[in-house]
Every structure is written in C-alpha cells, then in structure tokens.
Design a protein around this motif. Structure first.
Motif, short mmCIF file in Angstrom:
data_model
loop_
_atom_site.label_atom_id
_atom_site.label_comp_id
_atom_site.label_asym_id
_atom_site.label_seq_id
_atom_site.Cartn_x
_atom_site.Cartn_y
_atom_site.Cartn_z
N ASN A 288 0.87 -1.06 0.05
CA ASN A 288 0.04 0.03 0.02
C ASN A 288 0.81 0.91 0.09
O ASN A 288 0.62 2.02 -0.50
CB ASN A 288 -0.90 0.04 1.11
CG ASN A 288 -1.89 1.23 1.34
OD1 ASN A 288 -2.89 1.37 0.46
ND2 ASN A 288 -1.68 2.16 2.19
N MET B 231 -3.51 -1.43 -5.60
CA MET B 231 -4.51 -1.25 -4.38
C MET B 231 -5.80 -0.56 -5.12
O MET B 231 -6.88 -1.12 -4.87
CB MET B 231 -3.99 -0.27 -3.53
CG MET B 231 -2.93 -0.90 -2.77
SD MET B 231 -3.58 -1.96 -1.38
CE MET B 231 -3.15 -3.42 -2.61
N THR B 232 -5.49 0.41 -6.03
CA THR B 232 -6.58 0.62 -6.86
C THR B 232 -7.57 -0.39 -7.53
O THR B 232 -8.69 -0.43 -7.37
CB THR B 232 -6.48 1.53 -7.93
OG1 THR B 232 -5.79 2.90 -7.29
CG2 THR B 232 -7.51 2.30 -8.72
N THR C 92 1.53 7.99 -3.21
CA THR C 92 1.16 6.81 -4.03
C THR C 92 0.33 7.46 -5.02
O THR C 92 0.05 6.56 -6.16
CB THR C 92 0.67 5.47 -3.29
OG1 THR C 92 -0.58 5.87 -2.74
CG2 THR C 92 1.54 5.05 -2.43
N GLY C 93 -0.47 8.56 -4.85
CA GLY C 93 -1.29 8.95 -5.92
C GLY C 93 -2.74 8.15 -5.70
O GLY C 93 -3.68 8.34 -6.76
N ARG C 94 -2.99 7.21 -4.92
CA ARG C 94 -4.23 6.51 -4.81
C ARG C 94 -5.17 7.46 -4.58
O ARG C 94 -6.41 7.32 -5.21
CB ARG C 94 -4.53 5.66 -3.82
CG ARG C 94 -4.90 4.37 -4.15
CD ARG C 94 -5.16 3.21 -3.17
NE ARG C 94 -6.15 2.65 -3.23
CZ ARG C 94 -6.72 2.29 -2.00
NH1 ARG C 94 -6.31 2.20 -0.82
NH2 ARG C 94 -8.12 1.60 -2.13
N GLY D 96 1.43 0.44 -4.82
CA GLY D 96 0.52 1.19 -4.06
C GLY D 96 -0.73 1.99 -4.92
O GLY D 96 -1.70 1.86 -4.49
N GLY D 97 -0.05 2.57 -6.06
CA GLY D 97 -1.18 3.04 -6.84
C GLY D 97 -1.95 2.24 -7.78
O GLY D 97 -3.04 2.02 -7.58
N PHE E 268 -9.49 -2.62 -4.59
CA PHE E 268 -10.15 -2.05 -3.57
C PHE E 268 -11.02 -0.70 -3.63
O PHE E 268 -11.96 -0.29 -2.99
CB PHE E 268 -9.46 -1.85 -2.28
CG PHE E 268 -8.66 -3.23 -1.56
CD1 PHE E 268 -9.54 -3.92 -1.06
CD2 PHE E 268 -7.52 -3.67 -1.76
CE1 PHE E 268 -9.17 -5.29 -0.68
CE2 PHE E 268 -6.96 -4.73 -1.28
CZ PHE E 268 -7.54 -5.57 -0.59
N ASP E 269 -10.83 -0.08 -4.95
CA ASP E 269 -11.33 1.18 -5.03
C ASP E 269 -12.74 1.15 -5.20
O ASP E 269 -13.43 2.03 -4.59
CB ASP E 269 -10.82 1.83 -6.20
CG ASP E 269 -9.51 2.88 -5.70
OD1 ASP E 269 -9.25 2.74 -4.57
OD2 ASP E 269 -9.35 3.81 -6.89
N ASN F 296 -6.87 9.22 -7.74
CA ASN F 296 -7.75 8.20 -8.49
C ASN F 296 -9.02 8.38 -7.83
O ASN F 296 -10.23 8.53 -8.50
CB ASN F 296 -7.19 6.68 -8.55
CG ASN F 296 -5.99 6.77 -9.41
OD1 ASN F 296 -6.06 7.62 -10.51
ND2 ASN F 296 -5.20 5.86 -8.93
N LEU F 297 -8.89 8.12 -6.60
CA LEU F 297 -10.51 8.05 -5.76
C LEU F 297 -11.28 9.09 -5.93
O LEU F 297 -12.48 9.10 -6.04
CB LEU F 297 -9.99 7.55 -4.06
CG LEU F 297 -9.91 5.97 -3.83
CD1 LEU F 297 -9.32 6.19 -2.41
CD2 LEU F 297 -11.06 5.32 -3.97
N VAL G 174 -14.01 1.05 -1.78
CA VAL G 174 -13.93 2.60 -1.06
C VAL G 174 -14.44 3.73 -1.47
O VAL G 174 -15.12 4.60 -0.81
CB VAL G 174 -12.19 2.75 -1.42
CG1 VAL G 174 -11.83 4.22 -0.50
CG2 VAL G 174 -11.26 1.81 -0.54
N ARG G 175 -15.04 3.70 -2.97
CA ARG G 175 -15.88 4.81 -3.29
C ARG G 175 -17.16 4.64 -2.82
O ARG G 175 -17.62 5.81 -2.34
CB ARG G 175 -15.98 4.53 -5.03
CG ARG G 175 -14.72 5.08 -5.68
CD ARG G 175 -14.75 4.59 -7.14
NE ARG G 175 -13.61 5.32 -7.99
CZ ARG G 175 -13.40 6.41 -8.29
NH1 ARG G 175 -14.38 7.38 -8.31
NH2 ARG G 175 -12.63 6.84 -9.00
#
Lengths: 217, 217
Positions: free
Chosen positions: A120, A130-131, B175-177, A126-127, A134-135, B180-181, A138-139
């Motif tokens: 993560n 994980m996106t 990480t830039g996550r 991590g970018g 799990f994104d 995106n989110l 998370v949204r």
DNA sequence: AATGAAATTCAATGAACGTTGAAATAAGTT
DNA sequence: AACTTATTTCAACGTTCATTGAATTTCATT
C-alpha cells in the motif's frame, strides 16, 4: 477438490507468508516452493509466472474482504432510520472486518494484511494494484461518508479518509514499533484495543475537519 | 570536498531514487551505478556492500531531520507560557519538517520520504530500522504529548500517536491513490493541503481519545 | 486393466546477481 | 619530476535467479 488444488493452495500459502515478510523482490520461487514442500517447477506450472502468483495471492482474499465489508455497510445503513449511518458505524464497518480477521482469522490472514500494508505504501504497487482491488468498495464508503457529513467540502472528506486509511494500514502492518516505543505498555498485535479506539479517534477528526467551514477553524 | 566525494554522492542519489521506487530487493547495484553513470565496482568500493549503501541512504537525511524537528519542538515549548505546547503545535512540529522538505526540498527529499514510507510498513525493516533512526526523537515528542494531555491514560496516547504516524507516513508515500479515488479533486502531491488539515484532524482525535475516561465514551 | 490427461519430477537453460582482484589512472605530497 | 596513495576501470568470479522441455508418475474415466 480438483487434482492439483492442494498443491496450488500450499504454494499460495507459502507465497503469502514469504511475500509478506520480504516483499515481492525479496522472495524467490525456490524459497516459496521449498517452504511449500513442492517441486520448484510447480509454481510456474500452476501460476505461469512469479508475477501471476503474486497477483493470485492478493486476489484470493480480496473478494471475501470486499464482500463482507460491503454487507456490513449496507447493514448499518439499513438499520439507520433515515438510511444515513453514523460516522462511527461507517468507520467500524470499514475497519472491523480487517482487524477481526487479522486477529482471529489465522496466520494466513495475518500475512495477507502485512503484505497489503507493505504494498500500500510502495510506489511500485501502491497506486495501481490497490486501486484495482479495492477502489470500488472505497468509493462506496466515501459516498456513505458524504451522506453522514452533508455540509462538508469534498476535499476535506477525501483527506480525512486518507488519514483514516493511513492509520488503519499502519495498524495491521503490525511492525511492532509501538511496542518498543511504549516499552511494552501497548502491543501492536492487540487489535482489539485498536477496534475500541479507532472509531472515536477518526470520527472526531472527520467532524473537526468536515463540520466546520474550512480546515483552518 | 574530498576526492571521491562527488562519486559517493552520485551513488547515494541514484540509490535513493531507485530504492524508493522499487525497494531494497528490487534494485541492483548495476542499476544504481548505471543511473549514477559510474563504474559498477565503485558502489562496493565506497560503501562496502549493497546493504551498507542502503543504510547510508537512510542515514544521510535522518540526522538533519531529527535535528530540525527537535528544534521546532523546543521552540514551541519555550514559547508556551507554562512550557507546555498545544496539541496542534506539537503535531505541526512533528509533521511540518517532513512535508515541507518533501514539497520544497527537491527530488532527493521526495525519494527519501517515499523510501521511508515504504520500509516503515514492512516487517523486514519497519520494526528495527525505523526504531534505530527515529525512536529517540519520537520518545521526546510523546513526552510532549503527555504533558499536553495530563489526564490521559498512557495507552491512549500511544495509540493516538500510532494513528497519527500512520496518517503522516501514508501522506508522504504519495502513491497517488487518493488522486484516483477523488477523480482528480485532490492530489496526493498537494502537501500544503495536508499541512492545513493534519493538525486539526489529529488533534481532535487525540482529544476525543485522551481527554475522556477510556476509549468508549 | 487400459487409456489419456493432468500433475509432478528432473535437469538444464541463459541471464543477472553481488562482489572481488589486478591493472590503470588521477591527484596530492615531497 | 618522482613518489605515494586514493580512486577508477576492467574483467571475471561463483552463485542464484525465473523459467522451460522432456520424462515420469498419478489418477479419474473407461
């Protein structure tokens, strides 16, 4: 169970354990297959490549995780009279399934979370990874947070979630650093202690940031 | 500047950059020396081994970091009339030097923090190495926190610091996550936005957990 | 029991790894 | 300019890496 399934799972278990300890590049196929007590070539036979094996490790538990977290969120929203869950409940629904499995799900789950914690925070995985895994979930949680904090600026919600996420991830990394720092007064493995403290701590942060006009006040 | 010092620094710079991107095991001496545009053998000549080079990368900026953070803490404590700094000031003194250097210190600092973020959450390095380089300073900050929250149970202080630490570390992982989110509404590279929001968010969490009798209330 | 596909074993591949010793070069000292 | 030491270059060391092809074994289905 199909013919090679036991081997597949043994390889996944060993890969999970070793990747968690030393990261993707720090582990060799030979170490994994030796730990699993199977022939070296079987990892490539069952998974095609080291990288595919890594993805398979991540995917194996991600689906169950996303499913139960979503169910928990829908549950508390259904129970709320106006369909808007409380901040504390949302935070708990997001974190409890993870901490609970890490504490009581057996060593495989513990390794899995240690691995997630590690990738993560890495730019390599991590970018993107994980996106990918799990994104969507998370949204969905962020939408719930927005409903719980209708007055909030969107940016404050995102940054608050970001702080929450960082605190949670470090928790299930369980590096033991807090054990040293506290001279043994708290233990990073005591995730029940975290379950008790995370929702109030994080909810208070959310409220301070999101219920006032702007971050400065 | 001594004779081989320019080479040493070029190797450190490249090692810092590459270790930050792919971790210790994901980078080879050959990649580092190629990036630094020096001969392969020079890394071992100047640092003895790959592992020693890794340590040298970590150590190079840790000393400055610890020095300026301690100064900042002593400064705000001296400015407080009773010698007890406010929660927000302590949190800022702990995080500002990091975020400020990551934002404005140049690419070397940015790589350094990405590297720290990565090893902080890894079991291989997270416990031992981080303790070695940063624990004395962290203990000093925890002492300040205890003075700012005289009624608190010790465990609540440690867990609150732990949440704080996780949020901070994920922040400078960048990480830039979150980009995106949020569909580009916030940017993980906008550390000034974090500087504004971290102290109130974290301070509110501390107060909720540490100023009441036990975590449940 | 025979068949055929799936799973496993075995041996080997070429490439890349960290590290090293010896030779060559550069720079400071006399 | 001669000498000395630090630095750099070059080539190679032995080891380990992920992966593969062919041979062998295992097992469900006939």
């Amino acid at each position: 169970m199909k013919r090679g399934e036991k081997t597949r799972q043994k390889i996944l278990d060993s890969a999970e354990k070793l990747f968690a300890k030393r990261g993707y590049h720090g582990v060799t196929i030979r170490q994994i297959t030796e730990d699993a007590k199977v022939d070296t070539a079987l990892a490539n036979y069952h998974f095609g490549s080291k990288r595919n094996l890594f993805d398979a490790v991540l995917l194996r538990r991600a689906e169950e995780l996303n499913k139960v977290r979503l169910e928990k969120l829908e549950e508390i929203e259904a129970a709320a009279e106006n369909g808007v869950a409380s901040l504390e409940d949302i935070i708990d629904a997001f974190s409890h399934p993870l901490l609970d499995r890490s504490e009581r799900g057996g060593p495989g789950w513990k390794s899995y979370f240690a691995l997630i914690a590690q990738i993560n925070n890495s730019p390599e995985w991590g970018g993107k990874l994980m996106t990918e895994y799990f994104d969507p979930l998370v949204r969905r949680f962020i939408a719930a947070l927005k409903r719980a904090l209708p007055e909030a600026h969107e940016e404050d919600i995102y940054w608050s979630y970001h702080f929450f996420s960082g605190a949670l991830v470090l928790t299930y990394a369980e590096t033991g650093r807090i054990d040293n720092l506290s001279d043994g007064k708290v233990h990073s493995s005591d995730l029940d202690a975290v379950q008790l403290r995370m929702p109030p701590f994080i909810a208070a942060g959310f409220r301070r940031l999101c219920e006032t006009s702007g971050p400065k006040s």
